[in-house]
Design an enzyme around this catalytic site. Structure first.
Site, PDB file in Angstrom:
ATOM      1  N   HIS A   1     -20.917  -4.994 -45.225  1.00 36.60           N
ATOM      2  CA  HIS A   1     -21.112  -3.570 -45.490  1.00 36.60           C
ATOM      3  C   HIS A   1     -21.431  -2.780 -44.238  1.00 36.60           C
ATOM      4  CE1 HIS A   1     -22.355  -3.861 -50.019  1.00 36.60           C
ATOM      5  NE2 HIS A   1     -21.312  -4.603 -49.747  1.00 36.60           N
TER       6      HIS A   1
ATOM      7  N   ARG B   1     -16.325  -3.417 -45.244  1.00 38.07           N
ATOM      8  CA  ARG B   1     -16.364  -2.277 -46.149  1.00 38.07           C
ATOM      9  C   ARG B   1     -17.010  -1.121 -45.411  1.00 38.07           C
ATOM     10  NH1 ARG B   1     -20.171  -1.539 -51.497  1.00 38.07           N
ATOM     11  NH2 ARG B   1     -21.619  -0.717 -49.917  1.00 38.07           N
TER      12      ARG B   1
ATOM     13  N   TYR C   1     -24.756   6.792 -52.173  1.00 39.36           N
ATOM     14  CA  TYR C   1     -24.630   5.337 -52.296  1.00 39.36           C
ATOM     15  C   TYR C   1     -24.058   4.704 -51.029  1.00 39.36           C
ATOM     16  CZ  TYR C   1     -22.662   0.853 -53.014  1.00 39.36           C
ATOM     17  OH  TYR C   1     -22.359  -0.455 -52.823  1.00 39.36           O
TER      18      TYR C   1
ATOM     19  N   ASP D   1     -15.792   1.542 -51.427  1.00 37.32           N
ATOM     20  CA  ASP D   1     -16.304   1.507 -52.805  1.00 37.32           C
ATOM     21  C   ASP D   1     -16.488   2.931 -53.314  1.00 37.32           C
ATOM     22  OD1 ASP D   1     -18.938  -0.534 -54.362  1.00 37.32           O
ATOM     23  OD2 ASP D   1     -17.595   0.998 -55.198  1.00 37.32           O
TER      24      ASP D   1
ATOM     25  N   HIS E   1     -17.499   3.563 -56.174  1.00 36.23           N
ATOM     26  CA  HIS E   1     -18.700   3.450 -56.993  1.00 36.23           C
ATOM     27  C   HIS E   1     -18.661   4.291 -58.260  1.00 36.23           C
ATOM     28  CE1 HIS E   1     -22.947   2.002 -57.248  1.00 36.23           C
ATOM     29  NE2 HIS E   1     -22.383   1.011 -56.593  1.00 36.23           N
TER      30      HIS E   1
ATOM     31  N   GLU F   1     -12.424   0.328 -54.399  1.00 36.45           N
ATOM     32  CA  GLU F   1     -13.168  -0.322 -55.481  1.00 36.45           C
ATOM     33  C   GLU F   1     -13.787   0.686 -56.435  1.00 36.45           C
ATOM     34  OE1 GLU F   1     -17.429  -2.701 -55.662  1.00 36.45           O
ATOM     35  OE2 GLU F   1     -16.242  -2.751 -53.821  1.00 36.45           O
TER      36      GLU F   1
ATOM     37  N   GLU G   1     -17.291  -5.231 -61.253  1.00 37.70           N
ATOM     38  CA  GLU G   1     -18.663  -5.702 -61.025  1.00 37.70           C
ATOM     39  C   GLU G   1     -19.598  -5.352 -62.166  1.00 37.70           C
ATOM     40  OE1 GLU G   1     -21.150  -2.583 -58.355  1.00 37.70           O
ATOM     41  OE2 GLU G   1     -19.467  -3.573 -57.326  1.00 37.70           O
TER      42      GLU G   1
ATOM     43  N   ARG H   1     -13.522  -8.080 -59.698  1.00 40.07           N
ATOM     44  CA  ARG H   1     -14.765  -7.958 -58.927  1.00 40.07           C
ATOM     45  C   ARG H   1     -15.984  -8.626 -59.566  1.00 40.07           C
ATOM     46  NH1 ARG H   1     -17.021  -7.343 -54.810  1.00 40.07           N
ATOM     47  NH2 ARG H   1     -18.343  -5.507 -55.069  1.00 40.07           N
TER      48      ARG H   1
ATOM     49  N   HIS I   1     -18.281  -9.992 -56.546  1.00 38.74           N
ATOM     50  CA  HIS I   1     -19.406  -9.139 -56.196  1.00 38.74           C
ATOM     51  C   HIS I   1     -20.467  -9.982 -55.495  1.00 38.74           C
ATOM     52  CE1 HIS I   1     -22.622  -6.163 -57.954  1.00 38.74           C
ATOM     53  NE2 HIS I   1     -22.100  -5.682 -56.844  1.00 38.74           N
TER      54      HIS I   1
ATOM     55  N   ASP J   1     -28.398  -8.090 -54.523  1.00 40.88           N
ATOM     56  CA  ASP J   1     -28.999  -8.329 -55.841  1.00 40.88           C
ATOM     57  C   ASP J   1     -28.334  -9.491 -56.569  1.00 40.88           C
ATOM     58  OD1 ASP J   1     -27.072  -6.307 -57.808  1.00 40.88           O
ATOM     59  OD2 ASP J   1     -27.347  -5.693 -55.745  1.00 40.88           O
TER      60      ASP J   1
ATOM     61  N   GLU K   1     -17.497 -10.804 -51.238  1.00 46.73           N
ATOM     62  CA  GLU K   1     -18.478  -9.862 -50.684  1.00 46.73           C
ATOM     63  C   GLU K   1     -19.690 -10.673 -50.211  1.00 46.73           C
ATOM     64  OE1 GLU K   1     -20.982  -5.825 -51.968  1.00 46.73           O
ATOM     65  OE2 GLU K   1     -19.943  -7.000 -53.503  1.00 46.73           O
TER      66      GLU K   1
ATOM     67  N   TRP L   1     -23.540   7.150 -60.796  1.00 45.07           N
ATOM     68  CA  TRP L   1     -24.076   6.860 -59.484  1.00 45.07           C
ATOM     69  C   TRP L   1     -23.284   5.812 -58.797  1.00 45.07           C
ATOM     70  CZ3 TRP L   1     -26.110   2.347 -57.495  1.00 45.07           C
ATOM     71  CH2 TRP L   1     -26.688   2.492 -56.209  1.00 45.07           C
TER      72      TRP L   1
HETATM   73  C1  CS2 Z   1     -22.037  -2.340 -55.027  1.00 48.73           C
HETATM   74  C2  CS2 Z   1     -23.401  -2.822 -55.299  1.00 48.73           C
HETATM   75  O1  CS2 Z   1     -21.801  -4.160 -53.595  1.00 48.73           O
HETATM   76  C3  CS2 Z   1     -21.215  -3.347 -54.296  1.00 48.73           C
HETATM   77  O2  CS2 Z   1     -19.998  -3.304 -54.397  1.00 48.73           O
HETATM   78  O3  CS2 Z   1     -21.328  -1.715 -55.970  1.00 48.73           O
HETATM   79  O4  CS2 Z   1     -24.137  -2.550 -54.188  1.00 48.73           O
HETATM   80  C4  CS2 Z   1     -24.084  -2.218 -56.482  1.00 48.73           C
HETATM   81  O5  CS2 Z   1     -24.395  -0.918 -56.261  1.00 48.73           O
HETATM   82  C5  CS2 Z   1     -25.326  -3.005 -56.784  1.00 48.73           C
HETATM   83  O6  CS2 Z   1     -25.008  -4.320 -56.955  1.00 48.73           O
HETATM   84  C6  CS2 Z   1     -26.034  -2.500 -58.014  1.00 48.73           C
HETATM   85  O7  CS2 Z   1     -27.048  -3.325 -58.324  1.00 48.73           O
HETATM   86 MG    MG Z   2     -19.248  -2.014 -55.826  1.00 50.83          MG
END
Ligand code: CS2
Ligand code: MG
Length: 412
Positions: free
Chosen positions: A122, A147, A159, A220, A222, A246, A272, A293, A322, A326, A349, A412
């Site tokens: 990222h 990314r 984001y 992304d 998002h 994405e 995701e 994803r 994904h 997290d 990722e 979001w």
């Molecule tokens: C995101 C994530 O990594 C990604 O592609 O979309 O950062 C996403 O926002 C988080 O996993 C949400 O918990």
């Molecule tokens: Mg994403």
């Protein structure tokens, strides 16, 4: 080989993680990631109150039967909480079965189909110089695919932009974007899609000019655009040859992708926030995406995601699992074992976890020259240090949400 013990372990080193640990009557242990960002305790309750009592005494070897039992006997099917809980059980049982077989899990899944897994990281920045610096730092870390997320003039915080605030206890150390912020309430962010649509193509033009035509670049969206706005962005990014765009539009409405496909050839990645094969039926069958994803952690484990990827493979659709922070090291290891074994692997990722997390979860997977490998230890190759985990109690944290200039709540 009976399941003798089932523990739900919650820890919050750099962020909250939920891990299921199963132990068999002959002492084998298996781990499964059940982390659902911002809703962790819902999965803890589902596991502790409703799943663990059903596992004790069951034959740990019957993975498919246990999957079907947990999915069908619940009556209430699918959804992020249920499928994260089932996923944790599934992966823990695969970990145990591979340990019992004395082999790394990917061998049990059919062996290696490649020598390693291309991964993307990222890069982000509020301004172009920050974006360039972040791309350079990821290239220096060995990433071969990147990314790019950018700030948008006029919007305070959006984001995907890494904060220089750093992690608790590590203030000031730049840290890749960790969306869930600790605190009693979710943060409100502002959003303006038209400003974003005007700005993003200019950033990708500059990044291409600066870093050349070869570097795989991802972005992304998002879930923030309407179908026609997503089509617009896909089209305006075509000159910059993205690896993928994405989550360009909220995917509950699978038909939305038809409109996007009509207008752009930019490859599309989605999934995701999906958690079952039924979320993919139409978009795979109609060839409306190019990458799946889903993460193992959120899609019913290895047993279910493997079925989705086999279905996708018939349509030349590849994996793009994904892998943000997290997804715990247990979930990442599961993704790597599956990714090494399947034929239609696309990309993985990979956001790096923090030092405290790496102390809690002992990992045998490797990162080398832009490629990941799950390692060759029996099982998943990740062990959890319960004492270390015990140092970090759960801390309430929420993902932010968006409001438009007129106050409307937005994706979001
Ligand atoms: C995101 C994530 O990594 C990604 O592609 O979309 O950062 C996403 O926002 C988080 O996993 C949400 O918990
Ligand atoms: Mg994403």
């Amino acid at each position: 080989m009976k399941i003798d013990k089932a523990e739900v372990i919650v820890t919050s080193p750099d962020r909250n993680f939920v891990t299921l640990k199963l132990t068999t009557d002959d002492g084998l242990t298996g781990l499964g990631d059940a982390t659902l960002n911002g809703r962790e305790l819902a999965v803890v309750a589902y596991l502790t109150e409703h799943v663990v009592p059903l596992l004790l005494g069951r034959d740990a070897q019957n993975i498919e039967d246990t999957w079907q039992f947990l999915y069908r006997s619940a009556y209430w099917r699918r959804g992020p909480v249920t499928m994260a809980a089932i996923s944790a059980v599934d992966v823990a049982l695969w970990d145990i079965k591979a340990k019992a077989a004395g082999m790394p899990l990917y061998q049990l899944l059919g062996g290696a189909s490649r020598t390693g897994l291309l991964a993307y990281g990222h890069a982000s920045g509020k301004s172009l110089p920050e974006v360039f610096a972040s791309v350079n730092s990821h290239l220096e870390q060995g990433y071969k695919a990147i990314r790019v997320q950018t700030g948008v003039p006029g919007l305070e915080s959006i984001y995907g932009i890494a904060s220089n605030k750093g992690l608790p206890g590590n203030e000031g150390v730049r840290y890749d974007h960790e969306p869930a912020q600790r605190g009693a309430l979710p943060a409100e962010e502002d959003w303006d899609t038209r400003a974003y649509l005007r700005h993003v193509p200019t950033v990708f033009e500059a990044v291409r000019n600066e870093f050349g035509p070869e570097l795989p670049l991802l972005h992304d969206g998002h879930h923030r655009m309407t179908p026609i706005q997503a089509a617009q962005l896909g089209k305006s990014l075509e000159p910059y040859d993205l690896f993928w765009l994405e989550d360009c539009t909220p995917a509950e409405n699978q038909e939305a992708l038809r409109l996007v496909r009509q207008h752009t050839t930019t490859p599309l990645a989605i999934g995701e926030v999906f958690n079952s094969i039924w979320d993919y039926q139409q978009i795979i069958r109609e060839q409306l995406i190019d990458y799946v994803r889903s993460a193992v952690t959120h899609t019913g484990g290895i047993t279910h995601l493997k079925k989705i990827l086999e279905f996708a493979g018939q349509y030349q659709i590849k994996s793009g699992m994904h892998g943000p922070t997290d997804i715990s090291p247990v979930g990442m290891a599961a993704a790597m074992h599956l990714g090494l074994a399947i034929h239609n692997f696309g990309i993985q990722e990979y956001m790096k976890h923090g030092d405290k997390t790496n102390a809690v979860f002992e990992q045998s997977y490797s990162w080398n020259n832009g490629m990941l490998h799950p390692g060759n230890k029996p099982g998943l190759g990740v062990e959890l240090d319960v004492d270390e985990a015990g140092k970090y109690p759960y801390a309430t944290a929420y993902l932010p949400y968006n409001r438009l200039a007129d106050g409307t709540v937005h994706d979001w």
